[in-house]
Motif scaffolding. Structure first.
Motif, PDB file in Angstrom:
ATOM      1  N   TYR A  69       0.808  -1.220   0.000  1.00  0.00           N
ATOM      2  CA  TYR A  69       0.000   0.000   0.000  1.00  0.00           C
ATOM      3  C   TYR A  69       0.841   1.268   0.000  1.00  0.00           C
ATOM      4  O   TYR A  69       0.611   2.186   0.781  1.00  0.00           O
ATOM      5  N   GLN A  70       1.837   1.303  -0.844  1.00  0.00           N
ATOM      6  CA  GLN A  70       2.611   2.518  -0.998  1.00  0.00           C
ATOM      7  C   GLN A  70       2.968   2.724  -2.455  1.00  0.00           C
ATOM      8  O   GLN A  70       2.945   1.789  -3.248  1.00  0.00           O
ATOM      9  N   MET A  71       3.289   3.962  -2.782  1.00  0.00           N
ATOM     10  CA  MET A  71       3.633   4.349  -4.132  1.00  0.00           C
ATOM     11  C   MET A  71       4.923   5.163  -4.062  1.00  0.00           C
ATOM     12  O   MET A  71       5.103   5.968  -3.142  1.00  0.00           O
ATOM     13  N   VAL A  72       5.808   4.962  -5.015  1.00  0.00           N
ATOM     14  CA  VAL A  72       7.065   5.701  -5.074  1.00  0.00           C
ATOM     15  C   VAL A  72       7.083   6.503  -6.369  1.00  0.00           C
ATOM     16  O   VAL A  72       6.949   5.937  -7.457  1.00  0.00           O
ATOM     17  N   VAL A  73       7.236   7.827  -6.245  1.00  0.00           N
ATOM     18  CA  VAL A  73       7.337   8.712  -7.405  1.00  0.00           C
ATOM     19  C   VAL A  73       8.785   9.185  -7.481  1.00  0.00           C
ATOM     20  O   VAL A  73       9.314   9.732  -6.509  1.00  0.00           O
ATOM     21  N   LYS A  74       9.408   8.961  -8.626  1.00  0.00           N
ATOM     22  CA  LYS A  74      10.787   9.426  -8.831  1.00  0.00           C
ATOM     23  C   LYS A  74      10.755  10.637  -9.741  1.00  0.00           C
ATOM     24  O   LYS A  74      10.056  10.643 -10.760  1.00  0.00           O
ATOM     25  N   VAL A  75      11.529  11.661  -9.382  1.00  0.00           N
ATOM     26  CA  VAL A  75      11.543  12.918 -10.123  1.00  0.00           C
ATOM     27  C   VAL A  75      12.985  13.379 -10.290  1.00  0.00           C
ATOM     28  O   VAL A  75      13.772  13.334  -9.349  1.00  0.00           O
ATOM     29  N   GLN A  76      13.301  13.830 -11.501  1.00  0.00           N
ATOM     30  CA  GLN A  76      14.587  14.479 -11.759  1.00  0.00           C
ATOM     31  C   GLN A  76      14.295  15.780 -12.488  1.00  0.00           C
ATOM     32  O   GLN A  76      13.488  15.807 -13.428  1.00  0.00           O
ATOM     33  N   THR A  77      14.940  16.857 -12.045  1.00  0.00           N
ATOM     34  CA  THR A  77      14.743  18.158 -12.672  1.00  0.00           C
ATOM     35  C   THR A  77      16.040  18.628 -13.333  1.00  0.00           C
ATOM     36  O   THR A  77      17.109  18.033 -13.122  1.00  0.00           O
ATOM     37  N   ASN A  78      15.932  19.725 -14.081  1.00  0.00           N
ATOM     38  CA  ASN A  78      17.104  20.266 -14.751  1.00  0.00           C
ATOM     39  C   ASN A  78      17.926  21.190 -13.859  1.00  0.00           C
ATOM     40  O   ASN A  78      18.912  21.762 -14.293  1.00  0.00           O
ATOM     41  N   GLY A  79      17.518  21.387 -12.623  1.00  0.00           N
ATOM     42  CA  GLY A  79      18.257  22.218 -11.686  1.00  0.00           C
ATOM     43  C   GLY A  79      17.637  23.585 -11.457  1.00  0.00           C
ATOM     44  O   GLY A  79      17.992  24.279 -10.510  1.00  0.00           O
ATOM     45  N   LYS A  80      16.710  24.003 -12.310  1.00  0.00           N
ATOM     46  CA  LYS A  80      16.032  25.289 -12.098  1.00  0.00           C
ATOM     47  C   LYS A  80      15.003  25.179 -10.976  1.00  0.00           C
ATOM     48  O   LYS A  80      14.632  26.186 -10.380  1.00  0.00           O
ATOM     49  N   LYS A  81      14.532  23.981 -10.710  1.00  0.00           N
ATOM     50  CA  LYS A  81      13.642  23.682  -9.587  1.00  0.00           C
ATOM     51  C   LYS A  81      14.205  22.461  -8.883  1.00  0.00           C
ATOM     52  O   LYS A  81      14.859  21.628  -9.506  1.00  0.00           O
ATOM     53  N   THR A  82      13.910  22.347  -7.619  1.00  0.00           N
ATOM     54  CA  THR A  82      14.235  21.109  -6.916  1.00  0.00           C
ATOM     55  C   THR A  82      13.105  20.109  -7.179  1.00  0.00           C
ATOM     56  O   THR A  82      12.009  20.508  -7.569  1.00  0.00           O
ATOM     57  N   PRO A  83      13.348  18.832  -6.962  1.00  0.00           N
ATOM     58  CA  PRO A  83      12.253  17.864  -7.101  1.00  0.00           C
ATOM     59  C   PRO A  83      11.064  18.185  -6.184  1.00  0.00           C
ATOM     60  O   PRO A  83       9.915  18.017  -6.577  1.00  0.00           O
ATOM     61  N   ILE A  84      11.345  18.701  -4.998  1.00  0.00           N
ATOM     62  CA  ILE A  84      10.266  19.054  -4.070  1.00  0.00           C
ATOM     63  C   ILE A  84       9.422  20.183  -4.642  1.00  0.00           C
ATOM     64  O   ILE A  84       8.190  20.129  -4.624  1.00  0.00           O
ATOM     65  N   GLN A  85      10.080  21.209  -5.187  1.00  0.00           N
ATOM     66  CA  GLN A  85       9.337  22.318  -5.796  1.00  0.00           C
ATOM     67  C   GLN A  85       8.520  21.841  -6.989  1.00  0.00           C
ATOM     68  O   GLN A  85       7.381  22.270  -7.170  1.00  0.00           O
ATOM     69  N   ALA A  86       9.077  20.959  -7.793  1.00  0.00           N
ATOM     70  CA  ALA A  86       8.358  20.452  -8.967  1.00  0.00           C
ATOM     71  C   ALA A  86       7.091  19.707  -8.543  1.00  0.00           C
ATOM     72  O   ALA A  86       6.021  19.903  -9.135  1.00  0.00           O
ATOM     73  N   VAL A  87       7.195  18.874  -7.523  1.00  0.00           N
ATOM     74  CA  VAL A  87       6.022  18.127  -7.051  1.00  0.00           C
ATOM     75  C   VAL A  87       5.011  19.083  -6.424  1.00  0.00           C
ATOM     76  O   VAL A  87       3.802  18.958  -6.665  1.00  0.00           O
ATOM     77  N   GLN A  88       5.478  20.054  -5.639  1.00  0.00           N
ATOM     78  CA  GLN A  88       4.560  21.016  -5.029  1.00  0.00           C
ATOM     79  C   GLN A  88       3.791  21.777  -6.102  1.00  0.00           C
ATOM     80  O   GLN A  88       2.570  21.946  -5.999  1.00  0.00           O
ATOM     81  N   HIS A  89       4.475  22.242  -7.132  1.00  0.00           N
ATOM     82  CA  HIS A  89       3.811  22.973  -8.209  1.00  0.00           C
ATOM     83  C   HIS A  89       2.842  22.070  -8.961  1.00  0.00           C
ATOM     84  O   HIS A  89       1.742  22.504  -9.336  1.00  0.00           O
ATOM     85  N   SER A  90       3.228  20.828  -9.179  1.00  0.00           N
ATOM     86  CA  SER A  90       2.349  19.890  -9.881  1.00  0.00           C
ATOM     87  C   SER A  90       1.082  19.624  -9.076  1.00  0.00           C
ATOM     88  O   SER A  90      -0.020  19.578  -9.638  1.00  0.00           O
ATOM     89  N   LEU A  91       1.216  19.453  -7.773  1.00  0.00           N
ATOM     90  CA  LEU A  91       0.045  19.216  -6.931  1.00  0.00           C
ATOM     91  C   LEU A  91      -0.857  20.445  -6.883  1.00  0.00           C
ATOM     92  O   LEU A  91      -2.087  20.324  -6.899  1.00  0.00           O
ATOM     93  N   GLN A  92      -0.256  21.633  -6.860  1.00  0.00           N
ATOM     94  CA  GLN A  92      -1.054  22.862  -6.885  1.00  0.00           C
ATOM     95  C   GLN A  92      -1.816  22.965  -8.202  1.00  0.00           C
ATOM     96  O   GLN A  92      -3.005  23.290  -8.217  1.00  0.00           O
ATOM     97  N   ASP A  93      -1.149  22.674  -9.319  1.00  0.00           N
ATOM     98  CA  ASP A  93      -1.803  22.710 -10.628  1.00  0.00           C
ATOM     99  C   ASP A  93      -2.933  21.689 -10.718  1.00  0.00           C
ATOM    100  O   ASP A  93      -3.998  21.977 -11.269  1.00  0.00           O
ATOM    101  N   LEU A  94      -2.717  20.490 -10.175  1.00  0.00           N
ATOM    102  CA  LEU A  94      -3.777  19.474 -10.162  1.00  0.00           C
ATOM    103  C   LEU A  94      -4.977  19.948  -9.344  1.00  0.00           C
ATOM    104  O   LEU A  94      -6.129  19.770  -9.748  1.00  0.00           O
ATOM    105  N   GLY A  95      -4.707  20.563  -8.200  1.00  0.00           N
ATOM    106  CA  GLY A  95      -5.790  21.101  -7.376  1.00  0.00           C
ATOM    107  C   GLY A  95      -6.580  22.168  -8.111  1.00  0.00           C
ATOM    108  O   GLY A  95      -7.821  22.197  -8.050  1.00  0.00           O
ATOM    109  N   ASP A  96      -5.878  23.033  -8.834  1.00  0.00           N
ATOM    110  CA  ASP A  96      -6.551  24.074  -9.612  1.00  0.00           C
ATOM    111  C   ASP A  96      -7.429  23.464 -10.705  1.00  0.00           C
ATOM    112  O   ASP A  96      -8.548  23.923 -10.945  1.00  0.00           O
ATOM    113  N   GLU A  97      -6.916  22.423 -11.363  1.00  0.00           N
ATOM    114  CA  GLU A  97      -7.694  21.756 -12.408  1.00  0.00           C
ATOM    115  C   GLU A  97      -8.942  21.092 -11.839  1.00  0.00           C
ATOM    116  O   GLU A  97     -10.023  21.170 -12.424  1.00  0.00           O
TER     117      GLU A  97
END
Length: 128
Positions: A69-97
């Motif tokens: 009962y767990q899920m693992v999400v792997k994220v790599q960014t180009n360095g302009k954002k951290t993986p944490i920032q990328a996920v936070q922004h993605s979750l905010q965008d999903l909430g807006d949608e």
């Protein structure tokens, strides 16, 4: 029976964090988010939203074992954002949608009965 309790799939036990982040030690600007009590529905939504971000180089998820009962999400960014920032922004965008879809749905319902409950005898949908 040997079947686990149904609530075990959804309720996070005390003392366990819902989401944990672990930075990748071998790849720069990468890390893994382990989310407890989530499945393919949430994993695929997050993965697809991360793919929309131009700063995300890689995004993927996996369910290590169907009985854990767990899920693992792997994220790599180009360095302009951290993986944490990328996920936070993605979750905010999903909430807006989701809120946008909800507003459009309620607007359509109101056309059938004139009220926020859609004229179907129920109370209005609660805000998120």
């Amino acid at each position: 029976m040997n079947a686990p309790d149904r609530q075990e799939k959804f309720v996070v036990p005390e003392g366990i964090k819902k989401v944990a982040f672990k930075p990748d030690t071998k790849v720069a600007n990468a890390g893994s988010f382990t989310s407890q009590r989530e499945d393919h529905t949430v994993g695929n939504l997050i993965r697809m939203q991360l793919h929309r971000d131009r700063n995300v180089v890689f995004a993927g998820y996996r369910i290590p074992h169907p009985l854990e009962y767990q899920m693992v999400v792997k994220v790599q960014t180009n360095g302009k954002k951290t993986p944490i920032q990328a996920v936070q922004h993605s979750l905010q965008d999903l909430g807006d949608e989701v809120n946008d879809i909800r507003a459009k749905f309620q607007e359509q319902l109101s056309q059938f009965g004139g009220g926020p409950g859609g004229g179907m005898g129920g109370p209005p949908l609660p805000p998120y």
